[in-house]
Structure formats: structure tokens, C-alpha cells
Design a protein around this motif. Structure first.
Motif, PDB file in Angstrom:
ATOM      1  N   SER A   1       0.849  -1.190   0.000  1.00 53.88           N
ATOM      2  CA  SER A   1       0.000   0.000   0.000  1.00 53.88           C
ATOM      3  C   SER A   1       0.881   1.235   0.000  1.00 53.88           C
ATOM      4  CB  SER A   1      -0.899   0.002   1.243  1.00 53.88           C
ATOM      5  OG  SER A   1      -1.539   1.254   1.416  1.00 53.88           O
ATOM      6  N   ALA A   2       0.309   2.363  -0.448  1.00 50.99           N
ATOM      7  CA  ALA A   2       1.000   3.644  -0.284  1.00 50.99           C
ATOM      8  C   ALA A   2       1.262   3.901   1.196  1.00 50.99           C
ATOM      9  CB  ALA A   2       0.167   4.774  -0.885  1.00 50.99           C
ATOM     10  N   ALA A   3       0.397   3.344   2.054  1.00 52.26           N
ATOM     11  CA  ALA A   3       0.584   3.473   3.505  1.00 52.26           C
ATOM     12  C   ALA A   3       1.798   2.708   3.990  1.00 52.26           C
ATOM     13  CB  ALA A   3      -0.665   2.979   4.238  1.00 52.26           C
ATOM     14  N   GLY A   4       2.381   1.865   3.141  1.00 47.85           N
ATOM     15  CA  GLY A   4       3.618   1.181   3.467  1.00 47.85           C
ATOM     16  C   GLY A   4       4.847   1.954   3.034  1.00 47.85           C
ATOM     17  N   LYS A   5       4.637   3.107   2.388  1.00 47.15           N
ATOM     18  CA  LYS A   5       5.744   3.955   1.940  1.00 47.15           C
ATOM     19  C   LYS A   5       5.771   5.304   2.641  1.00 47.15           C
ATOM     20  CE  LYS A   5       8.265   3.155  -0.794  1.00 47.15           C
ATOM     21  NZ  LYS A   5       9.580   2.464  -0.682  1.00 47.15           N
ATOM     22  N   THR A   6       4.623   5.754   3.153  1.00 40.55           N
ATOM     23  CA  THR A   6       4.527   7.079   3.757  1.00 40.55           C
ATOM     24  C   THR A   6       3.765   6.990   5.078  1.00 40.55           C
ATOM     25  OG1 THR A   6       2.371   7.714   2.820  1.00 40.55           O
ATOM     26  CG2 THR A   6       4.310   7.999   1.407  1.00 40.55           C
ATOM     27  N   PRO A   7       3.877   8.007   5.929  1.00 44.29           N
ATOM     28  CA  PRO A   7       2.967   8.063   7.079  1.00 44.29           C
ATOM     29  C   PRO A   7       1.522   8.093   6.577  1.00 44.29           C
ATOM     30  CG  PRO A   7       4.742   9.667   7.318  1.00 44.29           C
ATOM     31  CD  PRO A   7       4.837   9.140   5.919  1.00 44.29           C
TER      32      PRO A   7
ATOM     33  N   VAL B   1      -1.863   1.485  12.388  1.00 40.22           N
ATOM     34  CA  VAL B   1      -1.575   0.049  12.501  1.00 40.22           C
ATOM     35  C   VAL B   1      -1.530  -0.599  11.121  1.00 40.22           C
ATOM     36  CG1 VAL B   1      -2.397  -2.147  13.420  1.00 40.22           C
ATOM     37  CG2 VAL B   1      -2.538  -0.091  14.826  1.00 40.22           C
ATOM     38  N   TYR B   2      -2.467  -0.234  10.249  1.00 41.19           N
ATOM     39  CA  TYR B   2      -2.455  -0.752   8.875  1.00 41.19           C
ATOM     40  C   TYR B   2      -1.146  -0.358   8.189  1.00 41.19           C
ATOM     41  CZ  TYR B   2      -3.976  -1.469   4.023  1.00 41.19           C
ATOM     42  OH  TYR B   2      -4.083  -1.879   2.719  1.00 41.19           O
ATOM     43  N   SER B   3      -0.728   0.893   8.366  1.00 36.80           N
ATOM     44  CA  SER B   3       0.532   1.363   7.807  1.00 36.80           C
ATOM     45  C   SER B   3       1.699   0.548   8.344  1.00 36.80           C
ATOM     46  CB  SER B   3       0.728   2.851   8.129  1.00 36.80           C
ATOM     47  OG  SER B   3       1.993   3.307   7.720  1.00 36.80           O
ATOM     48  N   ALA B   4       1.691   0.259   9.636  1.00 33.64           N
ATOM     49  CA  ALA B   4       2.765  -0.533  10.237  1.00 33.64           C
ATOM     50  C   ALA B   4       2.850  -1.917   9.613  1.00 33.64           C
ATOM     51  CB  ALA B   4       2.545  -0.644  11.747  1.00 33.64           C
ATOM     52  N   THR B   5       1.695  -2.541   9.351  1.00 33.44           N
ATOM     53  CA  THR B   5       1.709  -3.891   8.759  1.00 33.44           C
ATOM     54  C   THR B   5       2.255  -3.859   7.338  1.00 33.44           C
ATOM     55  OG1 THR B   5      -0.587  -3.764   7.900  1.00 33.44           O
ATOM     56  CG2 THR B   5      -0.275  -4.603  10.150  1.00 33.44           C
ATOM     57  N   LYS B   6       1.928  -2.817   6.589  1.00 34.34           N
ATOM     58  CA  LYS B   6       2.404  -2.735   5.212  1.00 34.34           C
ATOM     59  C   LYS B   6       3.898  -2.401   5.167  1.00 34.34           C
ATOM     60  CE  LYS B   6      -1.449  -3.850   3.239  1.00 34.34           C
ATOM     61  NZ  LYS B   6      -1.566  -5.135   2.524  1.00 34.34           N
ATOM     62  N   HIS B   7       4.370  -1.558   6.083  1.00 39.91           N
ATOM     63  CA  HIS B   7       5.809  -1.340   6.194  1.00 39.91           C
ATOM     64  C   HIS B   7       6.515  -2.663   6.525  1.00 39.91           C
ATOM     65  CE1 HIS B   7       5.126   3.053   6.317  1.00 39.91           C
ATOM     66  NE2 HIS B   7       6.427   3.175   6.158  1.00 39.91           N
ATOM     67  N   ALA B   8       5.913  -3.457   7.404  1.00 38.61           N
ATOM     68  CA  ALA B   8       6.503  -4.741   7.783  1.00 38.61           C
ATOM     69  C   ALA B   8       6.621  -5.670   6.571  1.00 38.61           C
ATOM     70  CB  ALA B   8       5.680  -5.401   8.884  1.00 38.61           C
ATOM     71  N   LEU B   9       5.562  -5.748   5.768  1.00 41.27           N
ATOM     72  CA  LEU B   9       5.608  -6.589   4.565  1.00 41.27           C
ATOM     73  C   LEU B   9       6.708  -6.128   3.617  1.00 41.27           C
ATOM     74  CD1 LEU B   9       1.874  -7.258   3.574  1.00 41.27           C
ATOM     75  CD2 LEU B   9       3.502  -8.820   4.641  1.00 41.27           C
ATOM     76  N   ASN B  10       6.824  -4.811   3.422  1.00 44.42           N
ATOM     77  CA  ASN B  10       7.871  -4.297   2.543  1.00 44.42           C
ATOM     78  C   ASN B  10       9.246  -4.731   3.036  1.00 44.42           C
ATOM     79  OD1 ASN B  10       5.726  -3.047   1.314  1.00 44.42           O
ATOM     80  ND2 ASN B  10       6.429  -0.963   1.651  1.00 44.42           N
ATOM     81  N   GLY B  11       9.475  -4.593   4.351  1.00 42.40           N
ATOM     82  CA  GLY B  11      10.768  -4.970   4.908  1.00 42.40           C
ATOM     83  C   GLY B  11      11.067  -6.444   4.729  1.00 42.40           C
ATOM     84  N   TYR B  12      10.078  -7.303   5.009  1.00 44.58           N
ATOM     85  CA  TYR B  12      10.308  -8.743   4.903  1.00 44.58           C
ATOM     86  C   TYR B  12      10.558  -9.163   3.456  1.00 44.58           C
ATOM     87  CZ  TYR B  12       9.638 -13.785   5.086  1.00 44.58           C
ATOM     88  OH  TYR B  12       9.818 -15.140   4.960  1.00 44.58           O
ATOM     89  N   PHE B  13       9.725  -8.706   2.527  1.00 51.77           N
ATOM     90  CA  PHE B  13       9.827  -9.208   1.153  1.00 51.77           C
ATOM     91  C   PHE B  13      10.994  -8.608   0.381  1.00 51.77           C
ATOM     92  CE2 PHE B  13       5.589 -10.810   2.049  1.00 51.77           C
ATOM     93  CZ  PHE B  13       5.639 -12.051   1.431  1.00 51.77           C
ATOM     94  N   HIS B  14      11.400  -7.383   0.681  1.00 51.26           N
ATOM     95  CA  HIS B  14      12.635  -6.877   0.071  1.00 51.26           C
ATOM     96  C   HIS B  14      13.827  -7.707   0.549  1.00 51.26           C
ATOM     97  CE1 HIS B  14      11.440  -3.563  -2.411  1.00 51.26           C
ATOM     98  NE2 HIS B  14      10.860  -2.887  -1.432  1.00 51.26           N
ATOM     99  N   THR B  15      13.819  -8.092   1.818  1.00 48.23           N
ATOM    100  CA  THR B  15      14.888  -8.929   2.345  1.00 48.23           C
ATOM    101  C   THR B  15      14.837 -10.330   1.746  1.00 48.23           C
ATOM    102  OG1 THR B  15      14.971  -7.696   4.439  1.00 48.23           O
ATOM    103  CG2 THR B  15      15.871  -9.924   4.454  1.00 48.23           C
ATOM    104  N   LEU B  16      13.627 -10.899   1.628  1.00 49.98           N
ATOM    105  CA  LEU B  16      13.475 -12.224   1.011  1.00 49.98           C
ATOM    106  C   LEU B  16      14.051 -12.231  -0.402  1.00 49.98           C
ATOM    107  CD1 LEU B  16      12.000 -15.094   1.271  1.00 49.98           C
ATOM    108  CD2 LEU B  16      10.197 -14.028  -0.076  1.00 49.98           C
TER     109      LEU B  16
END
Length: 683
Positions: A544-550, A556-571
Motif C-alpha cells: 500500500s501507499a501506507a507502506g511507503k509514507t505516514p 496500525v495498517y501502515s505498520a503492517t504494510k511497512h513490515a511486509l515491505n521490509g520482509y519481502f525486500h529482504t526475502l
């Protein structure tokens, strides 16, 4: 004129050389290092609560705050170690005035609420001025696929859920006093892919997303947030009886004392984010922030080597990871005369140039530049995706036809449209969601080479646990004569109605993370080994755009999308050289029926249609993009600003944050330009 140009060029080159030298020696970002040392009066008599204060960075932070005259509350699970730290403190209020408050972030809201009440009662009810979120759980480094469900839950429970719960319980006290400051010890792993630390990286990305959003919502009410991202630190904070022994000097580890000093500087000077690290990690953070394509390419190259270094207990932060075990090629040194031929007598310095012709050329070039810039601005104003994405052609049918595509959340919204478009391109589909009746409806409406008769329905609930998800993976592997899954489209997500960052419940935080993060990661690590055996596979992650910006109103939704970005870029960084691809898609507001009880058509802002979003998602996947942004303005502009000009981007979101939360509460548009114009002071 020529001499002036040469002089200016020389000055420019000298300045650049100075910057490069300073950067090579730097142990923090330039903004942080430009700030003066902290003065005692800036901290003296302030109440500072530090979690994870029994050792490592937390212990040294306690010592330095005590030396500056702060009143301290120290928390950790280890009471004996807290007593030891307290006895060693020296300062105006130490050690006698130091309060010890045992705390375990994973104990739940009831226990954390009791701790907050005790902290607020300390020092005659003075209240907490600085809340230092330093406690964290980090397991030994391992591959993204080697984590267990228990590991996932424990890491997110301590690092994210507990920290968020403690924050929302403490923040109301700060608001009543008119201010307070949260200092969040995140990590460089929260800014860049971290092979060997995928889950830890995801948890730190989640913290970044939540706290940047919290600041956007509450800065106008006096709540400040500083997110600190340290790289490798020479500290005893590692868990386990015998932590890995790396050569701190060759690995350019920073001292704990210097990290604590820079953290306090960042907090006292009110920085929104600070990076603390020596090279090469500091360089990686800069490159991923300002040149993400280059940054991700480099980290994808070294991901496999970093994992090997983790397994062999070798250094994982050194420059050698760029070159592996191969010797660097030495470029031949050219003789001076080959660069400056003897026949050249620098006559170009003495030759005069006609001033009028020179001016004509300069003006012409300027007009061309302005015309190109104007065209780009017009194109950007109308764009519905990032320039890299829009530069690609249509979806590549040859990349989809006869391929097996598994889509979660396929019963409606973007998932349903993705199913229809993949079917039209000749894909073999596996459709998953909780609602079997809706999946049957979607299947019946599909048209394509293998649809609807060869479409498989696989009911799935991401919150059902590892055993149930494992059964789903095994079933998927048997479909289409055991062809295997080529594309795994992670589309299922859970989003509650927009609300303030402090209005969420512990149950709400846990449920959102269980579905959006833990379930998605568990499904991935169960499916990826099957892909690795076949030597190929592609994960398409609907972030989500909420995974790239405040995202004020969606913390909380933003936090989950930031988390997905971090995990999958690392994967991807770990496995791309073994045939595993990852495409992360970040849509802004989409015209879809996904939001329960809300008709998106009532909003005045222009939204990307579900059909267009699905089309661009498939374009991104079939062209192998690592990340793609899909949105109209102003959300697309905000994503660009936060990525390439973060100071401006965060400032802008801090300005519109209160208006966005109010708009969400009134069921009005939370994405329009009016949020910039209609500034209203909250009472």
C-alpha cells in the motif's frame, strides 16, 4: 571567462572531494552530525523512561542521561541487572533518585497499563518527558524461510505489539500535559533489506510506519517522535549465552557510547529520523533512500553472500561482501601523456569565444530544459503510477500464459479483478479467500484459455495457523498435475475503519498483524521451498501507499504494510539468485468495494479504478519490477517526496495529519488536495 569557469570547477571538485572524505569517515547522517552537542539544561530534571535498560545501548543511554541531570525510570525484565545499572549511575538524581520498573513488553495490555500508571506517579507525578523505546527481541540471524511461527509471534509481540500498546497507554498522559517525546530505537534493518534478519527487519519497518504516522497525527498537540536507525553497534545486547564474535574494528562497528550520544542529540534537537552507522551500512541507507533501484540491486547481489557469512559466523557488514572471495581487478594506470598529450598546449584556455553565440546557446539549452521539465510536470500531474512502471509496455502474455497463479483475497475487489485479467491472459488460477460462495461466483464469471473450468478454488484463512496454511500449500502443489505455483499474489489483507493511532485496541493490533503480516509470511515460507526445488517462483505483494509514507488515521495498517515491505525486500535479496522474484505493489486510493460499508464513489478525489490497478500490477510483475507505485495525485506526489525528499515529505504529512484524521472521522475524503488548504486548529 574561461579562467572563471576553471576556478569554479576546481572549487566544486574540491568541495565534492571534501564531502566524500567526510562521508567516508561519518558515523551518522549529515543532518544529525550537523547538530551541536547536547547542553545540560536541555535535559536536566526531565523524566526519561528507558526500556531495555539493563544492558547494551539502554544501559549506556541511562548513564548519559543521568550525567546530564535527568530523572530516570529504568525498565527491563531482569531486575538484578537493573539494580546493577542503577548502582553505577552518576548524576544529579543518580543513583538514589533512579526508579526501577520491571517490565516485559509481551505481558499484555493489563500489565503495561499498570506500569504506565506507576511511571506517571514517579517523581511526585511529574510525568514522563522522554519515552525511549529501546527494548527489542532479536533472534540469531537466519534465512527468511527458516523462521518458525513461534519466532514470528514472539518477535512481533515484543518489538511491535508491546511497543505500540505501551505508546498508546502513555500518550494520553502526555497529551494532557501538552507534550511528550517518543524516541524509537529502530534499526538500519528498518531502512534497507537485511539478509539474515528478515523478521527483525519487518518488525523495525513496522515501528517506523507506526511512529511516523503517530507523529503526523499528534505533532500539533505537542507529541514529538524521533526514529533512530543504528547500524552495527559493538554491544553486549545480543541474546543467548554466547553471542557471535565478530571483529568489531574490521566490521566498522560503532561504540555503544557514541550511538547513545548521537541518539540523545537527535532527540534533544527534535529530529524526526536519524541514521547512526559507519560505512558501508550508512552508504547502503543513503543509496536505498535516494537511489532505490541501485540500492536494491546491490543488496540483491550481496544477499546470498551475507547469508553464507551468517552461517559461517563471519562478519556480515564488511566491504568484502561486495566482492565475495574474488580478487578485485586492478585497472591499469594510464601514463600521464595518454591523458594529456604532449601536443596539447592548453590552447583552449586562451581561445576567446564569441559572447553572442555563447548566450544564444545557453538560452537555447535553457529553453529546451524548461520545455522538457514542463512536459514532465504535466505528465506527472496526470500520472497514475511511478515513471518506471508507466514506461513499461502492456502485460507480457508470454510471461503469464499457462502459468499457475495463486491469488489470495480473490473473492472481491482488486483480487477479483486480478483473477479476471490473469484469466484473460491465459493463466491457470488458484483462487483463495474465506468466502467460498463468493469464490464460486468469481470463478463462474472468468473467461480465458483455462477459465472457468480449470480454475481451482482453495478456501483459505491467513489467521488459521501454520498447520492449516501448510495443508493449503500441499493442495496447491497437487493442482494442474503438480505443475507448481509460478506466481503467488499476496492480496488478502485486513483493514479496520480509519481511526487515530491511539484509538486502536491490543486485540485490533494483534488481529491486523496476524492476518496482514504473520499469516502472509508463514504462507510464504511454506511455499518458497517448493518454488526453490523448481528453481523459480514469483511473489507479488499487494502492499500500500501506507507502506511507503505516514498514513494518519491508518497507523496500525501502515505498520503492517511497512513490515511486509521490509520482509519481502529482504526475502528477494536472499533468494533472487536462486530464481525467486519479488514484486511489491503500493497502491494508493483505489475505486473498489473492498472497504465494508463505504461506497468509494462518494469521495470527491480521483481514484484509480480496480481494473487499472490490476493491469498495472500485472505489468509490474511481468516486467520484473521490484517495486511499483499506483496512485493519482496527491498520494503519488507524497510517495515521491517521502522517498527522495524525506524532510519535505514528513513535514508535509505532519501538516495534513490532523486534518486527515478529522476527515476520516467525518467519513469525508482522506486523500484530497483540500487537506492542504483547509488547515484547522484542533481544540
Amino acid at each position: 571567462m574561461e579562467m572563471v569557469l576553471v576556478a569554479l570547477l576546481s572549487i566544486f571538485l574540491a568541495a565534492m572531494a571534501g564531502l566524500v572524505v567526510n562521508f567516508a569517515k561519518a558515523d551518522g547522517d549529515f543532518t544529525l552530525l550537523s547538530k551541536p552537542p547536547v547542553k545540560r539544561e536541555q535535559v536536566e530534571d526531565k523524566v526519561v523512561w528507558i526500556t531495555g535498560a539493563s544492558r547494551g545501548i539502554g544501559e549506556v543511554l541511562a548513564r548519559q542521561f543521568a550525567a546530564l541531570g535527568a530523572k530516570l525510570i529504568l525498565s527491563s525484565r531482569n531486575l538484578a541487572e537493573l539494580e546493577r545499572v542503577k548502582s553505577q549511575l552518576v548524576g544529579k538524581h543518580a543513583p538514589e533518585g533512579v526508579v526501577i520498573l520491571p517490565l516485559d513488553l509481551s505481558t499484555g495490555e493489563k500489565c503495561l497499563k499498570g506500569a504506565v500508571e506507576k511511571a506517571e506517579a514517579c517523581f511526585s507525578g511529574a510525568g514522563v518527558d522522554f519515552m525511549i523505546h529501546n527494548a527489542a527481541s532479536e533472534r540469531p540471524k537466519s534465512s527468511a524461510l527458516e523462521v518458525t511461527e513461534e519466532h514470528l509471534q514472539a518477535t512481533f509481540s515484543a518489538n511491535v505489539v508491546g511497543t505500540v500498546t505501551l505508546t498508546r497507554l502513555l500518550a494520553p498522559y502526555m497529551l494532557r500535559r501538552g507534550g511528550g517525546h517518543f524516541v524509537v530505537m529502530s534499526s538500519a534493518a528498518g531502512k534497507v533489506p537485511a539478509p539474515g534478519q528478515a523478521v527483525y527487519s519487518a518488525s523495525k519497518c513496522a515501528l517506523n510506519g507506526y511512529f511516523h504516522t503517530l507523529r503526523s497525527e499528534l505533532l500539533h498537540k505537542g507529541i514529538k517522535v524521533t526514529v533512530v536507525c543504528p547500524g552495527p553497534i559493538d554491544t553486549s545486547r545480543y541474546s543467548g549465552p554466547s553471542p557471535p564474535k565478530y571483529d568489531a574494528e574490521s566490521e566498522n562497528h560503532m561504540s555503544t557510547e557514541r550511538c547513545a550520544q548521537l541518539t540523545i542529540i537527535a532527540a534533544v534537537h527534535g529530529l524526526k529520523e536519524a541514521w547512526i552507522s559507519k560505512q558501508p551500512v550508512l552508504l547502503a541507507m543513503y543509496v536505498v533512500q535516494y537511489m532505490p533501484t541501485v540500492g536494491y540491486w546491490i543488496l540483491d547481489k550481496i544477499g546470498g553472500r551475507r547469508l553464507e557469512a551468517v552461517e559461517s559466523k563471519e562478519g556480515i557488514y564488511g566491504w568484502r561482501l561486495l566482492f565475495g572471495e574474488k580478487k578485485k581487478k586492478i585497472l591499469p594506470v594510464l601514463p600521464a601523456r595518454s591523458l594529456f598529450p604532449a601536443s596539447s598546449n592548453s590552447s583552449w584556455l586562451r581561445e576567446s569565444v564569441e559572447r553572442k553565440r555563447e548566450m544564444v546557446v545557453v538560452v537555447a539549452l535553457l529553453l529546451v530544459f524548461l520545455a522538457v521539465l514542463g512536459g514532465l510536470l504535466v505528465k506527472f500531474a496526470r500520472a497514475d503510477g511511478d515513471f518506471t512502471l508507466l514506461s513499461k509496455g502492456p502485460p507480457r502474455r508470454e510471461e503469464i500464459e499457462d502459468k499457475v497463479v495463486w491469488i489470495t483475497g480473490a473473492s472481491r475487489g482488486i483480487g477479483e479483478i486480478l483473477a479476471k485479467q490473469f484469466a484473460n491472459l491465459g493463466a491457470r488460477l488458484i483462487l483463495s479467500a474465506r468466502n467460498v460462495a463468493e469464490l464460486e461466483r468469481v470463478k463462474a464469471e472468468l473467461i480465458g484459455k483455462h477459465a472457468p473450468h480449470e480454475v481451482e478454488i482453495l478456501p483459505l484463512d491467513l489467521a488459521s495457523g501454520e498447520e492449516s496454511l501448510g495443508e493449503a500449500v500441499n493442495k496447491a502443489a497437487t493442482f494442474f498435475n503438480g505443475a507448481g505455483v509460478d506466481y503467488m499474489v499476496h492480496n488478502a489483507a485486513y483493514e479496520r475503519p480509519k481511526t487515530g493511532a491511539l484509538d486502536v485496541t491490543e486485540e485490533g493490533v494483534q488481529t491486523t498483524f496476524r492476518i496482514n503480516v504473520l499469516g502472509t509470511i508463514t504462507l510464504t515460507r511454506l511455499l518458497a521451498p517448493v518454488m526453490l526445488k523448481r528453481g523459480k517462483g514469483h511473489f507479488v505483494v499487494m502492499s500500500s501507499a501506507a507502506g511507503k509514507t505516514p498514513a494518519p488515521g491508518q497507523a496500525v495498517y501502515s505498520a503492517t504494510k511497512h513490515a511486509l515491505n521490509g520482509y519481502f525486500h529482504t526475502l528477494r535479496s536472499e533468494l533472487c539468485q536462486k530464481g525467486i522474484k519479488v514484486t511489491i505493489v503500493c497502491p494508493g486510493p483505489i475505486e473498489t468495494s473492498k472497504v465494508l460499508g463505504v461506497s468509494t464513489s462518494q469521495h470527491s478525489e480521483k481514484r484509480v479504478s480496480s481494473e487499472r490497478c490490476a493491469e498495472l500490477t500485472i505489468v509490474a510483475a511481468t516486467h520484473g519490477l521490484k517495486e511499483a507505485w499506483i496512485s493519482y495525485q496527491p498520494v503519488l506526489l507524497v510517495m515521491y517526496l517521502v522517498q527522495y525528499m524525506p524532510t519535505i515529505g514528513y513535514w508535509l504529512m505532519d501538516k495534513v495529519g490532523p486534518n486527515r484524521v478529522e476527515a476520516a472521522a467525518r467519513k469525508e475524503s482522506a486523500y484530497s488536495w483540500s487537506l492542504l488548504r483547509d488547515q484547522k486548529k484542533s481544540t
